[in-house]
Design an enzyme around this catalytic site. Sequence first.
Site, PDB file in Angstrom:
ATOM      1  N   SER A 142      23.193  29.395  53.109  1.00 36.35           N
ATOM      2  CA  SER A 142      24.631  29.460  52.834  1.00 36.35           C
ATOM      3  C   SER A 142      24.939  29.436  51.343  1.00 36.35           C
ATOM      4  CB  SER A 142      25.341  28.280  53.505  1.00 36.35           C
ATOM      5  OG  SER A 142      24.998  28.205  54.865  1.00 36.35           O
TER       6      SER A 142
HETATM    7  N1  SAH Z   1      21.572  25.444  56.977  1.00 40.00           N
HETATM    8  C1  SAH Z   1      20.783  26.615  56.579  1.00 40.00           C
HETATM    9  C2  SAH Z   1      21.542  27.908  56.755  1.00 40.00           C
HETATM   10  C3  SAH Z   1      21.300  28.360  58.067  1.00 40.00           C
HETATM   11  S1  SAH Z   1      21.810  29.918  58.663  1.00 40.00           S
HETATM   12  C4  SAH Z   1      20.278  26.487  55.170  1.00 40.00           C
HETATM   13  O1  SAH Z   1      20.675  25.554  54.466  1.00 40.00           O
HETATM   14  O2  SAH Z   1      19.448  27.314  54.779  1.00 40.00           O
HETATM   15  C5  SAH Z   1      21.938  29.398  60.345  1.00 40.00           C
HETATM   16  C6  SAH Z   1      20.668  29.053  61.032  1.00 40.00           C
HETATM   17  O3  SAH Z   1      21.012  28.626  62.343  1.00 40.00           O
HETATM   18  C7  SAH Z   1      19.710  30.224  61.211  1.00 40.00           C
HETATM   19  O4  SAH Z   1      18.469  29.909  60.668  1.00 40.00           O
HETATM   20  C8  SAH Z   1      19.649  30.403  62.737  1.00 40.00           C
HETATM   21  O5  SAH Z   1      18.388  30.831  63.193  1.00 40.00           O
HETATM   22  C9  SAH Z   1      19.997  29.014  63.217  1.00 40.00           C
HETATM   23  N2  SAH Z   1      20.502  28.933  64.592  1.00 40.00           N
HETATM   24  C10 SAH Z   1      21.298  29.799  65.251  1.00 40.00           C
HETATM   25  N3  SAH Z   1      21.536  29.362  66.505  1.00 40.00           N
HETATM   26  C11 SAH Z   1      20.888  28.167  66.642  1.00 40.00           C
HETATM   27  C12 SAH Z   1      20.730  27.238  67.713  1.00 40.00           C
HETATM   28  N4  SAH Z   1      21.275  27.424  68.911  1.00 40.00           N
HETATM   29  N5  SAH Z   1      19.976  26.127  67.485  1.00 40.00           N
HETATM   30  C13 SAH Z   1      19.390  25.907  66.294  1.00 40.00           C
HETATM   31  N6  SAH Z   1      19.478  26.767  65.251  1.00 40.00           N
HETATM   32  C14 SAH Z   1      20.224  27.886  65.414  1.00 40.00           C
END
Ligand code: SAH
Length: 229
Positions: A79
């Site tokens: 993000s």
């Molecule tokens: N917080 C992260 C940004 C993540 S982008 C950072 O600091 O880098 C969102 C993430 O959520 C992605 O990696 C995606 O694979 C994950 N995601 C999506 N659906 C999910 C679910 N049901 N459970 C766990 N992770 C999930």
Amino acid sequence: MNGVIPCLLFLFFVSFFQEDYKEKREGMVKLQIEKRGVKDAAVLNAMRQVKRHLFVPSSSIPDAYNDGPLPIGYGQTISQPYIVAYMTEAIKPKPEYKVLEIGTGSGYQAAVLSPIVKEVYTIEIVPQLGTAAANRLKKLGYKNVQAKIGDGYYGWKEHGPYDAIVVTAATEYVPPPLLEQLKDGGRMIIPIGSPFMTQTLMLVEKKGKKATTKSLLPVMFVPFTREKK
Ligand code: SAH
């Protein structure tokens, strides 16, 4: 005298290869984060400390402190720094807090929470990302972070209830198990809306059996996906 020049050259190379982008981080905090109104001192400190360039693919290192999200592979993103700071401030983190994050991604948001709260639990659904992030967080010494691979929809009941929950993928509704695992009086920050469209960052506050919600900010997050059964 003979040894002085090689010695200086050695020091030059060491400092060059250990570039830790401190000034870029300071600039990021001042211009992207403080200027837009984030005030929590612990959050600002964490944003100054955590080396975002160690959470992005090596080809993106020069862009690590830019004002936007960056691809981290598997169609996912790390993000925008401001959004990480904003979401962290929104849960009003305290040193005794136990926080659950859904969507580990690169591990950056978990690393930002780490120096501010007591314990961080984070769940990632893409195994390759989850494993890489867990190794990265371990290597960098974020000892109070525990990561697992799974569908974050169900939360992580064994360690709950949580003082706060940070969801970093966009979902159409608040997953009921997450609300259940939130303490009474706890806060959840979560992007709500359709995938691939602008969503709304919502603050959910649990009060007894009820929850109040407040719309905070328009955002764009990658979709919250579900494990195929
Ligand atoms: N917080 C992260 C940004 C993540 S982008 C950072 O600091 O880098 C969102 C993430 O959520 C992605 O990696 C995606 O694979 C994950 N995601 C999506 N659906 C999910 C679910 N049901 N459970 C766990 N992770 C999930």
